[in-house]
Design a protein around this motif. Structure first.
Motif, PDB file in Angstrom:
ATOM      1  N   GLU A 106      41.052 -10.427  62.550  1.00 49.45           N
ATOM      2  CA  GLU A 106      41.148 -12.235  64.353  1.00 49.45           C
ATOM      3  C   GLU A 106      42.155 -12.553  64.138  1.00 49.45           C
ATOM      4  O   GLU A 106      42.280 -13.541  64.508  1.00 49.45           O
ATOM      5  N   LYS A 107      43.036 -12.442  62.707  1.00 49.40           N
ATOM      6  CA  LYS A 107      44.099 -12.487  62.416  1.00 49.40           C
ATOM      7  C   LYS A 107      45.586 -11.470  63.155  1.00 49.40           C
ATOM      8  O   LYS A 107      46.481 -11.541  63.256  1.00 49.40           O
ATOM      9  N   GLY A 108      44.804 -10.699  63.791  1.00 49.14           N
ATOM     10  CA  GLY A 108      45.499  -9.031  64.310  1.00 49.14           C
ATOM     11  C   GLY A 108      46.439  -8.444  63.490  1.00 49.14           C
ATOM     12  O   GLY A 108      47.081  -7.532  63.294  1.00 49.14           O
ATOM     13  N   VAL A 109      45.207  -8.629  61.614  1.00 47.14           N
ATOM     14  CA  VAL A 109      46.481  -7.479  60.570  1.00 47.14           C
ATOM     15  C   VAL A 109      45.076  -6.528  60.494  1.00 47.14           C
ATOM     16  O   VAL A 109      44.206  -6.804  60.345  1.00 47.14           O
ATOM     17  N   GLU A 110      45.157  -5.471  60.493  1.00 44.32           N
ATOM     18  CA  GLU A 110      44.353  -4.109  60.745  1.00 44.32           C
ATOM     19  C   GLU A 110      44.558  -3.891  58.923  1.00 44.32           C
ATOM     20  O   GLU A 110      45.706  -3.368  58.395  1.00 44.32           O
ATOM     21  N   LEU A 111      43.590  -3.897  58.009  1.00 44.38           N
ATOM     22  CA  LEU A 111      43.692  -3.456  55.872  1.00 44.38           C
ATOM     23  C   LEU A 111      44.002  -2.338  56.459  1.00 44.38           C
ATOM     24  O   LEU A 111      42.697  -1.223  57.325  1.00 44.38           O
ATOM     25  N   PRO A 112      44.061  -1.616  55.737  1.00 45.13           N
ATOM     26  CA  PRO A 112      43.754  -0.028  55.280  1.00 45.13           C
ATOM     27  C   PRO A 112      42.740   0.777  54.561  1.00 45.13           C
ATOM     28  O   PRO A 112      41.538  -0.535  54.260  1.00 45.13           O
ATOM     29  N   TYR A 113      42.218   1.505  55.048  1.00 42.20           N
ATOM     30  CA  TYR A 113      41.480   2.224  54.471  1.00 42.20           C
ATOM     31  C   TYR A 113      41.405   1.789  53.086  1.00 42.20           C
ATOM     32  O   TYR A 113      41.901   2.296  52.193  1.00 42.20           O
ATOM     33  N   VAL A 114      39.826   2.238  52.727  1.00 49.53           N
ATOM     34  CA  VAL A 114      40.304   2.044  51.156  1.00 49.53           C
ATOM     35  C   VAL A 114      38.165   3.348  51.447  1.00 49.53           C
ATOM     36  O   VAL A 114      37.159   2.273  51.891  1.00 49.53           O
ATOM     37  N   ASP A 115      38.135   4.304  50.862  1.00 50.46           N
ATOM     38  CA  ASP A 115      37.078   4.666  50.663  1.00 50.46           C
ATOM     39  C   ASP A 115      35.748   4.251  50.436  1.00 50.46           C
ATOM     40  O   ASP A 115      35.733   3.606  49.065  1.00 50.46           O
ATOM     41  N   PRO A 116      34.490   3.963  51.362  1.00 50.74           N
ATOM     42  CA  PRO A 116      33.844   3.045  50.532  1.00 50.74           C
ATOM     43  C   PRO A 116      32.791   4.286  49.470  1.00 50.74           C
ATOM     44  O   PRO A 116      32.169   3.452  48.559  1.00 50.74           O
ATOM     45  N   GLY A 117      33.090   5.069  49.226  1.00 50.33           N
ATOM     46  CA  GLY A 117      31.912   5.707  48.151  1.00 50.33           C
ATOM     47  C   GLY A 117      33.047   5.095  46.912  1.00 50.33           C
ATOM     48  O   GLY A 117      32.386   5.908  46.588  1.00 50.33           O
ATOM     49  N   LEU A 118      34.029   4.788  46.706  1.00 50.18           N
ATOM     50  CA  LEU A 118      34.058   4.775  45.555  1.00 50.18           C
ATOM     51  C   LEU A 118      33.832   3.516  44.580  1.00 50.18           C
ATOM     52  O   LEU A 118      33.058   3.557  43.516  1.00 50.18           O
ATOM     53  N   LYS A 119      32.180   2.782  45.426  1.00 50.04           N
ATOM     54  CA  LYS A 119      31.175   2.023  45.096  1.00 50.04           C
ATOM     55  C   LYS A 119      30.510   3.197  44.247  1.00 50.04           C
ATOM     56  O   LYS A 119      30.263   2.398  43.031  1.00 50.04           O
ATOM     57  N   PHE A 120      30.409   3.917  44.028  1.00 52.52           N
ATOM     58  CA  PHE A 120      29.300   5.150  43.873  1.00 52.52           C
ATOM     59  C   PHE A 120      30.094   5.736  42.382  1.00 52.52           C
ATOM     60  O   PHE A 120      29.027   7.144  41.954  1.00 52.52           O
ATOM     61  N   ALA A 121      31.702   5.542  42.215  1.00 50.25           N
ATOM     62  CA  ALA A 121      32.346   6.035  41.790  1.00 50.25           C
ATOM     63  C   ALA A 121      31.999   6.430  39.818  1.00 50.25           C
ATOM     64  O   ALA A 121      31.710   4.388  40.031  1.00 50.25           O
ATOM     65  N   SER A 122      32.965   6.588  38.954  1.00 51.47           N
ATOM     66  CA  SER A 122      32.593   6.551  37.553  1.00 51.47           C
ATOM     67  C   SER A 122      34.135   5.137  38.009  1.00 51.47           C
ATOM     68  O   SER A 122      34.678   5.291  38.458  1.00 51.47           O
ATOM     69  N   PRO A 123      33.936   4.931  36.530  1.00 48.24           N
ATOM     70  CA  PRO A 123      34.706   3.056  36.432  1.00 48.24           C
ATOM     71  C   PRO A 123      36.182   3.962  36.298  1.00 48.24           C
ATOM     72  O   PRO A 123      37.463   3.357  36.591  1.00 48.24           O
ATOM     73  N   GLU A 124      36.313   4.918  35.524  1.00 48.64           N
ATOM     74  CA  GLU A 124      37.642   5.922  35.961  1.00 48.64           C
ATOM     75  C   GLU A 124      38.549   5.833  37.161  1.00 48.64           C
ATOM     76  O   GLU A 124      39.629   5.786  37.061  1.00 48.64           O
ATOM     77  N   VAL A 125      37.829   6.267  38.054  1.00 48.68           N
ATOM     78  CA  VAL A 125      38.095   7.148  39.818  1.00 48.68           C
ATOM     79  C   VAL A 125      38.358   5.569  40.130  1.00 48.68           C
ATOM     80  O   VAL A 125      39.377   5.009  40.957  1.00 48.68           O
TER      81      VAL A 125
ATOM     82  N   ALA B  17      37.734   8.784  69.817  1.00 46.30           N
ATOM     83  CA  ALA B  17      38.770   7.601  68.494  1.00 46.30           C
ATOM     84  C   ALA B  17      39.969   7.817  68.446  1.00 46.30           C
ATOM     85  O   ALA B  17      40.384   9.048  67.891  1.00 46.30           O
ATOM     86  N   GLN B  18      40.527   7.232  67.991  1.00 44.15           N
ATOM     87  CA  GLN B  18      42.063   6.699  67.408  1.00 44.15           C
ATOM     88  C   GLN B  18      41.787   6.053  65.895  1.00 44.15           C
ATOM     89  O   GLN B  18      40.952   5.599  65.460  1.00 44.15           O
ATOM     90  N   GLN B  19      43.645   6.553  65.551  1.00 40.90           N
ATOM     91  CA  GLN B  19      43.541   6.184  64.204  1.00 40.90           C
ATOM     92  C   GLN B  19      44.734   4.193  64.676  1.00 40.90           C
ATOM     93  O   GLN B  19      45.666   4.740  64.635  1.00 40.90           O
ATOM     94  N   ASP B  20      44.462   3.748  63.330  1.00 41.41           N
ATOM     95  CA  ASP B  20      45.481   2.372  63.234  1.00 41.41           C
ATOM     96  C   ASP B  20      45.214   2.297  61.730  1.00 41.41           C
ATOM     97  O   ASP B  20      44.267   1.584  61.191  1.00 41.41           O
ATOM     98  N   ASN B  21      46.343   2.655  61.149  1.00 45.08           N
ATOM     99  CA  ASN B  21      46.127   2.969  59.818  1.00 45.08           C
ATOM    100  C   ASN B  21      44.990   2.895  58.844  1.00 45.08           C
ATOM    101  O   ASN B  21      44.437   2.283  58.153  1.00 45.08           O
ATOM    102  N   GLY B  22      44.205   4.051  59.211  1.00 44.31           N
ATOM    103  CA  GLY B  22      43.025   4.466  58.609  1.00 44.31           C
ATOM    104  C   GLY B  22      41.549   4.034  59.210  1.00 44.31           C
ATOM    105  O   GLY B  22      40.798   4.509  58.777  1.00 44.31           O
ATOM    106  N   GLN B  23      41.813   3.253  60.288  1.00 45.20           N
ATOM    107  CA  GLN B  23      40.479   2.674  61.100  1.00 45.20           C
ATOM    108  C   GLN B  23      40.613   3.234  62.048  1.00 45.20           C
ATOM    109  O   GLN B  23      41.528   3.470  62.637  1.00 45.20           O
ATOM    110  N   PHE B  24      39.369   3.537  62.598  1.00 45.73           N
ATOM    111  CA  PHE B  24      39.248   4.171  63.517  1.00 45.73           C
ATOM    112  C   PHE B  24      38.375   3.136  64.432  1.00 45.73           C
ATOM    113  O   PHE B  24      38.256   2.618  64.714  1.00 45.73           O
TER     114      PHE B  24
END
Length: 383
Positions: A33-52, A291-298
């Protein structure tokens, strides 16, 4: 008159098991809403080990503040109200406490165990740490009464935050509704304590999540049939860690893709906002819909949304369609473009198979029931 009294009594009993939910605005949307697109973060990290997770560099906000529904529980005697995220993708119960002085904790009224006559510490005293990306939280463990609606769970083990490295959020804790195998420090889950104390007529929890947030609720120990308009279709839990099921097929505009011909391991997670696909089918789909890509978001042009295909997941032999009006966010356009509520993961499940996640984009279309009695998940069309 007698029948009316019975009906009213049943209605009151039914309401006692429900907690209204509010929809929080994700940090991603707030920044968009402020015109800033945050970079992609892998949602699968939630289910990954603490080390990953730690090696990923992702923040707590990346993993748990990307969109959420939250409601209130009461803790202690007399009860202290705490807004929490109800999360099927984790298993621990923790709340902000007076022992935490971070910015995130100080944004809320914090739980004070000294004001609760029913609180006691573990003996010997125990702590635990939860990893959320490169950050995390630490908590002291104790026991107290925890209530949802009119259900009171005595002697529930809870984590009282000591450190919390996040930005302030509308909620002040998380109630994990996953399986106990996934619980840090062996903490009994809220559902397990309910079951052990025989507080539920049916050992389940059910979610009605509306896309607008209005009327959303969580129900413990019952299914709210006023919120569904189709029979419930059931499918077994395949890994009793999270609510992991098997998707048997995936269609695009009624045509089978073959992507799940051997089954797709799928997490059903109220704490993930998007539908998440393995990278290979994801990029095939993005190319198909241009679809087009912007900062990792489509994204796609907003005017093109109505021409996009409907995606359908085949679960338990039943197709569950997701139209473009659901998987494209048209409420926060940016320069005439609308971002997709579908993303990708590069991570695998515990068996090493590519992981899929059905998050709130899917769950805002379908009433979902998480059944511990028969270890299954059920879906029905929302009203």
């Amino acid at each position: 008159m007698k029948s009316l009294i019975i009906v009213l009594a049943l209605a009151i009993a039914s309401e006692a098991f429900k907690v209204p939910l509010m929809r929080g605005k994700s940090m991603r949307v707030a920044m968009r809403e402020k015109g800033v697109e945050l970079p992609y973060v892998d949602p699968g990290l939630k289910f990954a080990s603490p080390e990953v997770q730690a090696a990923s560099g992702a923040t707590v906000e990346d993993l748990i503040f990307q969109g959420f529904y939250y409601g209130a529980i009461s803790v202690g005697t007399p009860p202290q109200s705490v807004p929490v995220l109800f999360d099927t993708g984790s298993s621990n119960l923790w709340i902000d406490s007076v022992y935490c002085n971070s910015q995130a904790c100080n944004a809320h009224q914090k739980f004070n165990p000294q004001s609760s006559s029913s609180f006691r510490w573990t003996n010997p005293r125990q702590t635990f740490k939860l990893q959320y990306g490169a950050g995390g939280m630490t908590a002291n463990l104790g026991y107290d009464t925890v209530s949802v609606g009119d259900i009171s769970v005595s002697d529930q083990m809870i984590g009282l935050s000591a450190t919390l490295g996040t930005q302030p959020a509308p909620f002040a804790g998380i109630v994990g509704l996953g399986y106990p195998r996934n619980s840090a420090k062996g903490q009994p889950t809220f559902m397990d304590t309910m079951m052990q104390e025989n507080l539920l007529s049916y050992d389940c929890v059910a979610f009605y999540l509306s896309s607008s947030g209005a009327g959303s609720e969580i129900a413990f120990g019952e299914v709210d049939y006023s919120k569904v308009r189709s029979p419930i279709s059931w499918t077994p839990v395949t890994v009793e860690n999270w609510w992991q099921i098997n998707t048997q097929g995936l269609q695009i505009n009624g045509q089978e893709t073959g992507w799940c011909q051997y089954g797709c391991p799928t997490m059903v997670d109220t704490g993930t906002p998007t539908i998440t696909m393995p990278a290979q089918p994801f990029y095939t789909l993005m190319q198909a819909i241009r679809a087009q890509q912007d900062n990792g978001q489509f994204y796609v042009p907003c005017y093109a949304v109505s021409s996009l295909p409907t995606i359908a997941f085949i679960i338990g032999g039943t197709p569950f369609p997701v139209p473009p009006s659901a998987y494209v966010d048209t409420s926060h356009p940016s320069n005439g473009n609308c971002y997709l509520g579908i993303t990708r993961t590069y991570l695998n499940d515990l068996s090493g198979q590519p992981m899929w996640i059905l998050g709130d984009v899917f769950l805002s279309l379908y009433y979902s029931v998480y059944d511990r009695t028969y270890n299954r998940v059920g879906f029905a069309y929302n009203v």
